[in-house]
Design a protein around this motif. Structure first.
Motif, PDB file in Angstrom:
ATOM      1  N   ALA A 143       0.840  -1.200   0.000  1.00 11.51           N
ATOM      2  CA  ALA A 143       0.000   0.000   0.000  1.00 11.51           C
ATOM      3  C   ALA A 143       0.875   1.250   0.000  1.00 11.51           C
ATOM      4  N   THR A 144       0.696   2.086  -1.013  1.00 11.21           N
ATOM      5  CA  THR A 144       1.490   3.305  -1.136  1.00 11.21           C
ATOM      6  C   THR A 144       0.616   4.543  -1.179  1.00 11.21           C
ATOM      7  N   TYR A 145      -0.561   4.451  -1.798  1.00 13.77           N
ATOM      8  CA  TYR A 145      -1.426   5.605  -2.011  1.00 13.77           C
ATOM      9  C   TYR A 145      -2.710   5.462  -1.204  1.00 13.77           C
ATOM     10  N   CYS A 146      -3.285   6.608  -0.800  1.00 14.41           N
ATOM     11  CA  CYS A 146      -4.484   6.572   0.042  1.00 14.41           C
ATOM     12  C   CYS A 146      -5.743   6.231  -0.743  1.00 14.41           C
ATOM     13  N   THR A 147      -5.773   6.549  -2.032  1.00 13.24           N
ATOM     14  CA  THR A 147      -6.951   6.267  -2.863  1.00 13.24           C
ATOM     15  C   THR A 147      -6.520   5.871  -4.269  1.00 13.24           C
ATOM     16  N   LEU A 148      -7.451   5.335  -5.030  1.00  9.83           N
ATOM     17  CA  LEU A 148      -7.170   5.032  -6.431  1.00  9.83           C
ATOM     18  C   LEU A 148      -6.923   6.316  -7.232  1.00  9.83           C
ATOM     19  N   ALA A 149      -7.545   7.413  -6.802  1.00  7.41           N
ATOM     20  CA  ALA A 149      -7.330   8.697  -7.482  1.00  7.41           C
ATOM     21  C   ALA A 149      -5.867   9.119  -7.358  1.00  7.41           C
ATOM     22  N   CYS A 150      -5.267   8.935  -6.187  1.00  8.23           N
ATOM     23  CA  CYS A 150      -3.857   9.283  -6.003  1.00  8.23           C
ATOM     24  C   CYS A 150      -2.954   8.330  -6.796  1.00  8.23           C
ATOM     25  N   LEU A 151      -3.293   7.060  -6.859  1.00 11.15           N
ATOM     26  CA  LEU A 151      -2.534   6.107  -7.662  1.00 11.15           C
ATOM     27  C   LEU A 151      -2.562   6.526  -9.132  1.00 11.15           C
ATOM     28  N   THR A 152      -3.746   6.866  -9.632  1.00 12.45           N
ATOM     29  CA  THR A 152      -3.892   7.287 -11.022  1.00 12.45           C
ATOM     30  C   THR A 152      -3.103   8.566 -11.282  1.00 12.45           C
ATOM     31  N   ARG A 153      -3.173   9.493 -10.349  1.00 11.76           N
ATOM     32  CA  ARG A 153      -2.426  10.749 -10.498  1.00 11.76           C
ATOM     33  C   ARG A 153      -0.920  10.480 -10.537  1.00 11.76           C
ATOM     34  N   ALA A 154      -0.446   9.590  -9.682  1.00 13.25           N
ATOM     35  CA  ALA A 154       0.981   9.246  -9.648  1.00 13.25           C
ATOM     36  C   ALA A 154       1.408   8.599 -10.965  1.00 13.25           C
ATOM     37  N   GLN A 155       0.590   7.720 -11.507  1.00 10.67           N
ATOM     38  CA  GLN A 155       0.915   7.074 -12.781  1.00 10.67           C
ATOM     39  C   GLN A 155       0.923   8.086 -13.914  1.00 10.67           C
ATOM     40  N   ASP A 156      -0.016   9.029 -13.899  1.00  7.67           N
ATOM     41  CA  ASP A 156      -0.075  10.067 -14.919  1.00  7.67           C
ATOM     42  C   ASP A 156       1.160  10.960 -14.831  1.00  7.67           C
ATOM     43  N   ILE A 157       1.532  11.333 -13.632  1.00  5.64           N
ATOM     44  CA  ILE A 157       2.697  12.195 -13.426  1.00  5.64           C
ATOM     45  C   ILE A 157       3.973  11.455 -13.800  1.00  5.64           C
ATOM     46  N   GLU A 158       4.057  10.176 -13.449  1.00  7.73           N
ATOM     47  CA  GLU A 158       5.241   9.390 -13.798  1.00  7.73           C
ATOM     48  C   GLU A 158       5.397   9.291 -15.316  1.00  7.73           C
ATOM     49  N   SER A 159       4.299   9.157 -16.018  1.00  2.84           N
ATOM     50  CA  SER A 159       4.373   9.031 -17.475  1.00  2.84           C
ATOM     51  C   SER A 159       4.850  10.334 -18.127  1.00  2.84           C
ATOM     52  N   ARG A 160       4.680  11.451 -17.431  1.00  8.84           N
ATOM     53  CA  ARG A 160       5.162  12.741 -17.936  1.00  8.84           C
ATOM     54  C   ARG A 160       6.583  13.040 -17.480  1.00  8.84           C
ATOM     55  N   GLY A 161       7.120  12.225 -16.579  1.00  8.99           N
ATOM     56  CA  GLY A 161       8.477  12.433 -16.084  1.00  8.99           C
ATOM     57  C   GLY A 161       8.584  13.450 -14.971  1.00  8.99           C
ATOM     58  N   VAL A 162       7.453  13.807 -14.356  1.00  9.27           N
ATOM     59  CA  VAL A 162       7.456  14.758 -13.244  1.00  9.27           C
ATOM     60  C   VAL A 162       7.350  13.975 -11.951  1.00  9.27           C
TER      61      VAL A 162
END
Length: 50
Positions: free
Chosen positions: A22-41
């Motif tokens: 478990a790393t993220y508090c919600t699926l929304a945060c997981l999705t945001r992290a994946q989106d940000i990772e794909s942009r390299g930020v």
């Protein structure tokens, strides 16, 4: 166990058997992290456990 979400900083509780996965508090945060990772930020202190 109490953990802090690396995306929003919110504290959340996880079961002991899931504490390493478990790393993220919600699926929304997981999705945001994946989106940000794909942009390299990244966030300061971002944990790379994706």
């Amino acid at each position: 166990m109490k953990k802090a979400c690396p995306v929003c900083g919110k504290e959340f509780f996880v079961l002991r058997k899931a504490e390493e996965k478990a790393t993220y508090c919600t699926l929304a945060c997981l999705t945001r992290a994946q989106d940000i990772e794909s942009r390299g930020v990244t966030f300061p202190g971002f944990v790379d456990h994706l």
